[in-house]
Design an enzyme around this catalytic site. Structure first.
Site, mmCIF file in Angstrom:
data_model
loop_
_atom_site.group_PDB
_atom_site.id
_atom_site.type_symbol
_atom_site.label_atom_id
_atom_site.label_comp_id
_atom_site.label_asym_id
_atom_site.label_seq_id
_atom_site.Cartn_x
_atom_site.Cartn_y
_atom_site.Cartn_z
ATOM 1 N N SER A 43 43.825 20.156 12.531
ATOM 2 C CA SER A 43 45.170 20.727 12.610
ATOM 3 C C SER A 43 45.115 22.254 12.698
ATOM 4 O O SER A 43 45.955 22.862 13.356
ATOM 5 C CB SER A 43 46.025 20.285 11.416
ATOM 6 O OG SER A 43 45.397 20.580 10.198
ATOM 7 N N GLU A 44 44.146 22.882 12.035
ATOM 8 C CA GLU A 44 43.958 24.328 12.185
ATOM 9 C C GLU A 44 42.491 24.715 12.133
ATOM 10 O O GLU A 44 41.707 24.121 11.384
ATOM 11 C CB GLU A 44 44.693 25.110 11.088
ATOM 12 C CG GLU A 44 46.071 25.612 11.469
ATOM 13 C CD GLU A 44 47.120 24.540 11.306
ATOM 14 O OE1 GLU A 44 48.190 24.666 11.929
ATOM 15 O OE2 GLU A 44 46.861 23.585 10.570
#
Length: 258
Positions: A43-44
């Protein structure tokens, strides 16, 4: 370049939210950072460069784009820096697109000092019901869209329509409800950023913590992210700031050949 993968808001691997952390001596090209984030497919992916004593610049990339605020990757970055680079530090300041974010180490917890989003109540329209498959009792909008549901059973049962969520207002979509075991339970979806469901969303709790602090008339809350991986956040809401504390655990250290 080394890339650390840390599971944030958890003390066990395979739980919480994984973030990839690259500690740089100087900035690399934006398109290269984006390609690394795409390759990691988390996600990041966070990139950080030291500016001065206990001050670092920090940027976050999803697989699709750079984002302006990310809680779990900030916590994970502080964990990496304090565990491998700055072992004597108890506090680190990050210069980010959302201003200065401070992370303090408090025994086995890392507490993030983050901005609270201003929320405006929205009308409950058919498009929202169709996107999440249930009629919320309230809808609020900050950077993201927040749907308040009747109970945590509804939160756990949500199956979003990805394309219809992409058509809604807001960058991310959060569904939340009051919880029996915790103060609140939340799930977060980010299909606009190439992340169907975010395992544990720090910036999402910069929306839901002020909301539940007001509803429950309390400043200290324990929040549960009811994703498949799950995660627990120890939250405090003061002076329009959201303090999110959680644990972190190292999953891997990788060498990038770029």
């Amino acid at each position: 370049m080394k890339c650390y993968v840390v599971d944030a808001f958890s003390d066990k691997i395979f739980k919480g939210n994984p973030a990839a952390i690259c500690v740089l001596e100087e900035w690399i090209a934006d398109d290269l950072m984006q390609k690394i984030a795409q390759e990691n497919n988390l996600s990041e992916t966070a990139f950080t460069v030291k500016q001065e004593d206990n001050v670092y610049a920090l940027r976050w990339f999803t697989p699709e784009d750079e984002i302006d605020l990310c809680g779990h990757a900030t916590l994970a970055t502080a964990f990496v820096l304090m565990s491998f680079f700055e072992k004597e530090l108890e506090q680190i300041s990050f210069q980010t697109k959302s201003g200065v974010l401070i992370v303090s180490k408090k025994e086995d917890l890392y507490e993030l000092d983050m901005p609270a989003y201003h929320l405006e109540q929205m009308n409950i329209v058919d498009e929202i019901k169709e996107a999440i498959g249930v009629c919320p009792i309230e809808v609020w909008k900050g950077r993201d869209l927040v749907c308040v549901l009747e109970n945590e059973k509804q939160v756990n049962a949500v199956m979003i329509n990805e394309q219809k969520v992409k058509a809604l207002d807001g960058l991310l979509l959060h569904v939340t409800a009051k919880s029996k075991e915790y103060d609140c339970v939340t799930r977060s979806f980010a299909p606009k950023l190439g992340v169907l469901e975010d395992p544990v969303c720090g910036s999402g709790h910069c929306h839901v913590v002020p909301l539940w602090a007001d509803k429950l008339n309390k400043t200290n809350l324990t929040a549960f992210q009811a994703s498949r991986r799950s995660g627990t956040l120890y939250c405090r809401y003061e002076n329009n700031r959201v303090y999110l504390a959680g644990k972190a655990v190292l999953y891997s250290i990788n060498q990038l050949f770029i």
